[in-house]
Structure formats: C-alpha cells, structure tokens
Scaffold this motif. Structure first.
Motif, short mmCIF file in Angstrom:
data_model
loop_
_atom_site.label_atom_id
_atom_site.label_comp_id
_atom_site.label_asym_id
_atom_site.label_seq_id
_atom_site.Cartn_x
_atom_site.Cartn_y
_atom_site.Cartn_z
N TRP A 107 -1.28 -6.00 4.36
CA TRP A 107 -3.30 -6.24 4.21
C TRP A 107 -3.60 -5.82 3.43
O TRP A 107 -4.79 -5.77 2.58
N GLN A 108 -4.13 -4.03 4.18
CA GLN A 108 -5.32 -3.26 4.37
C GLN A 108 -4.73 -2.57 2.71
O GLN A 108 -5.74 -2.89 1.78
N SER A 135 -2.63 -4.25 0.55
CA SER A 135 -3.13 -5.36 -0.86
C SER A 135 -4.91 -5.48 -1.55
O SER A 135 -4.78 -5.81 -2.75
N ARG A 136 -5.30 -5.27 -0.47
CA ARG A 136 -7.16 -5.15 -1.13
C ARG A 136 -7.30 -3.72 -1.10
O ARG A 136 -7.86 -4.15 -2.48
N GLU A 157 -6.21 -4.11 -5.47
CA GLU A 157 -7.20 -4.12 -5.79
C GLU A 157 -9.12 -4.60 -5.99
O GLU A 157 -10.02 -4.44 -7.18
N LEU A 158 -9.64 -3.75 -4.83
CA LEU A 158 -10.69 -3.48 -4.84
C LEU A 158 -11.29 -1.81 -5.27
O LEU A 158 -12.83 -1.73 -5.93
N SER A 188 -2.57 2.76 -2.39
CA SER A 188 -2.98 2.04 -3.31
C SER A 188 -3.38 2.43 -4.19
O SER A 188 -3.23 1.26 -5.45
N LEU A 197 -13.24 -3.15 3.41
CA LEU A 197 -11.98 -2.66 2.19
C LEU A 197 -10.99 -2.07 3.60
O LEU A 197 -10.23 -2.45 3.57
#
Length: 369
Positions: free
Chosen positions: A21-22, A24-25, A28-29, A146, A288
């Motif tokens: 989850w961490q 994947s966000r 994108e962000l 990420s 985030l």
C-alpha cells in the motif's frame, strides 16, 4: 498451528500489505526526484540500443559511468515491456506533480523498484515479522524503493545474500558449500547493481569467514569465485577493460565524496543518525507516509535488540554495525544511503521489541506473584 506461529504469520501478512500500500501510493504521488532525472534518460538510451541490437554499445556508454548499468538496464526493459513513450524531460518539473505525458515512464520504472522493495519486506518477514513491519512503513525505505533509483534491486539482492550466508553457516565455524556459493553470487549481483551494497555485504561476511574459514582456501574460493564471476558478468561496463573501468568508478566516488558538491552540503559526520531520528520526511506530505514511528523508536529498539540479535541472528547484528559504521565514515551522506543498513537495523529493532515484550511479561508475572 501454535499461537506464536499464527501471530508471526499475521504480522508478516500485515507487513506485506502495508509495504504494498505504502509503495503503490508513493509510485503515483511522488514528484520527480533528482537522480531520476539522470537514470531515466539513460534507461531510454539503453532501450534504444537494445531495440537496435547494439549490445556491445551498452558497455561503452560513459554517462553516469560511476554506477554500474544493471538497474538502468532493468529500467530500460521496463519501458520496453510497457511501451512507455519517452517524455520531454525539459517539461518534467522537479518537486512538482508529474505531467500526464511523463506518467507512463515513471510508473513503469518505479513499479519495478516498488516490487523489489515489497519483496525485501517479505524476505525480512522470514527473519523477524516485527522487523519486516518496521521496514514496511519506514519512510526512507518507502520513498527510495518507490522512485526509479538504484537502491531497491541491489537492496533485495543484498538481503538474499544475507539470508543465504546465514544458511551457509554451520556449527563449529563450518560452512555449507552450496549456500556459501549462492551468497557469493547474490553479493556479486548486488554489487553489480550498486557498488556500496557489495562493499557493505562483503565487510559483513568478512569476520565470519575469517573466524570460520581462516586459512582454508577452498572455503574462501567457494565464496569469492562466484562473487567475482557474477559481478563481472552482470556488469557490462567492465567487459572491455575491467580493471581500468573499475578503478575509474572507484576514484570517481572518492573524488566526489571529497568534492565541491559534498563540501558545500556541509552535512556532519553523524548525519545518517540525524536522518534516522528526524520525523520530517514522514510528515512532509500528508497521507503519503503512514507513520513517523521509526524516527522515535527504530534506533532505541535496535539498541535493546542488539544483544539478542548477536545471540540469535549474528549476521544481521554485524550487518547493522557495519552498515552504520560505513555511513558514518563515508563522506557522502545522502539519505538514500540509509537503505544499506535499514533492513539489518529493522531486524535488530524487531528483536528489541520482542525483548521489551518479554521484560513486560516477566514484570506482570512478578506483580501477580
């Protein structure tokens, strides 16, 4: 299944879910970061070479020669596999939301890093599920696994090398040859992704080899031969002139660490520790990063857990000490270098949390008695 094993399994599952989850966000962000502006254009250059079958030219590219090409080649394969068009790099702002036209390129390469980061958390869960949870939500690990940085893939390979070396160690200082060779090969791969991962891993294994192997040349050869062979085979930049190219990279890093950019940054020798106890990254963007818990607890928990780690998982204990020592001694203090030591620190911290729980249980038992 015992209650302890069930709890460990649930913790491992939670760690994997938090890590996925961490990251994947973050994929994108996060806006473009500085090194992405270097690595991604090179990835497209490599992609063009591969499309044209110019394999020999891969090792001749001199741009960003200080870092080996392995991860950048993986980024090239990612953009080829997804057919992500190359953006106009001049229109991709630094520190601002990504333009829509650039998103496919960043998404393809960042997802590769994120998968490696999540797998690293999964591997750590086999060592210590609490440590895996700490790594899953660590803001530095989440950020730099990420981005399209060089950290995630070598970090995964270095973690695999640690696990294999741990399996290779037997009682009375002996080593299992198969696992020892595997750990050497994985260490060579890690070094071919980014040199410091091989250096820190090698320094971690060295005291165990010295104490266990001593003058037994077959043990040293079993470890060193696959390390050197894989490092060379996975690093096309060394194929034409291995010693000269490697020396050029080493001297570049030495000169850079003492150069103008590092000097003007004026980061103190203890800056890695300052990063670890600073909650500002976790609070830098609301929604985030999951928590700033590690800034307050990671180092104290690792300190509490170090004696237990030395008894139960000594390879990880030495890895934490060697990694921290390297970060404190090395002049370049960028925050992404923390990923060299974060997995080992999280293992020690997870064991520290277990130690505190044990102390608490004993206190409750005594109070009841």
């Amino acid at each position: 299944m015992s209650r302890t094993r069930l709890l460990a399994l649930l913790l491992a599952l939670v760690a994997l879910l938090v890590a996925a989850w961490q990251r994947s966000r973050a994929v994108e962000l996060l806006s473009q970061d500085y090194d992405e502006a270097t690595y991604l254009p090179i990835a497209y250059t490599y992609a063009g070479m591969l499309d044209q079958g110019r394999w020999r030219d891969v090792g001749e590219l001199r741009e960003n020669f200080e870092h080996p090409p392995l991860v950048k080649l993986l980024f090239a394969q990612a953009v080829r596999a997804t057919s992500a068009p190359e953006p106009d790099w001049s229109s991709v702002p630094m520190g601002q939301p990504l333009p829509d036209a650039a998103r496919p390129a960043f998404r393809a390469t960042r997802r590769l890093s994120a998968v490696a980061g999540v797998l690293q958390v999964g591997l750590l869960a086999t060592v210590n599920p609490l440590g895996a949870l700490l790594l899953a939500w660590d803001p530095y690990h989440a950020k730099y696994t990420s981005h399209a940085y060089l950290e995630a893939v070598p970090g995964l390979l270095a973690t695999l090398a640690l696990l294999a070396f741990e399996r290779a160690r037997r009682g009375a200082g002996g080593f299992a040859s198969g696992w020892l060779a595997a750990s050497g090969a994985l260490l060579g791969f890690a070094a071919a992704g980014k040199y410091p991962y091989g250096l820190v891993g090698g320094l971690t294994f060295l005291p165990f080899l010295v104490m266990g192997a001593r003058t037994r040349w077959r043990v040293w050869a079993t470890f060193a031969a696959p390390t050197v062979a894989v490092f060379f085979l996975a690093n096309p930049a060394l194929w034409s002139s291995p010693f000269a190219s490697l020396w050029e990279s080493v001297t570049f890093h030495w000169d850079y660490s003492h150069g103008e950019h590092v000097r003007t940054s004026a980061l103190p020798w203890y800056q890695p520790l300052a990063f670890l106890v600073d909650p500002s990254l976790a609070r830098s963007r609301e929604g985030l990063y999951l928590t700033a818990f590690n800034a307050f607890a990671l180092l104290p928990l690792a300190g509490v857990g170090m004696p237990r780690a030395w008894r139960e998982r000594p390879v990880w204990a030495v890895g934490a000490v060697v990694g921290l020592a390297f970060l404190l001694v090395w002049s370049t203090k960028w925050p992404q270098y923390l990923l060299l030591v974060l997995p080992a620190l999280c293992v020690c911290a997870g064991l520290g949390a277990r130690t505190l729980c044990g102390w608490g249980a004993r206190l409750v038992h005594r109070a009841r008695a």
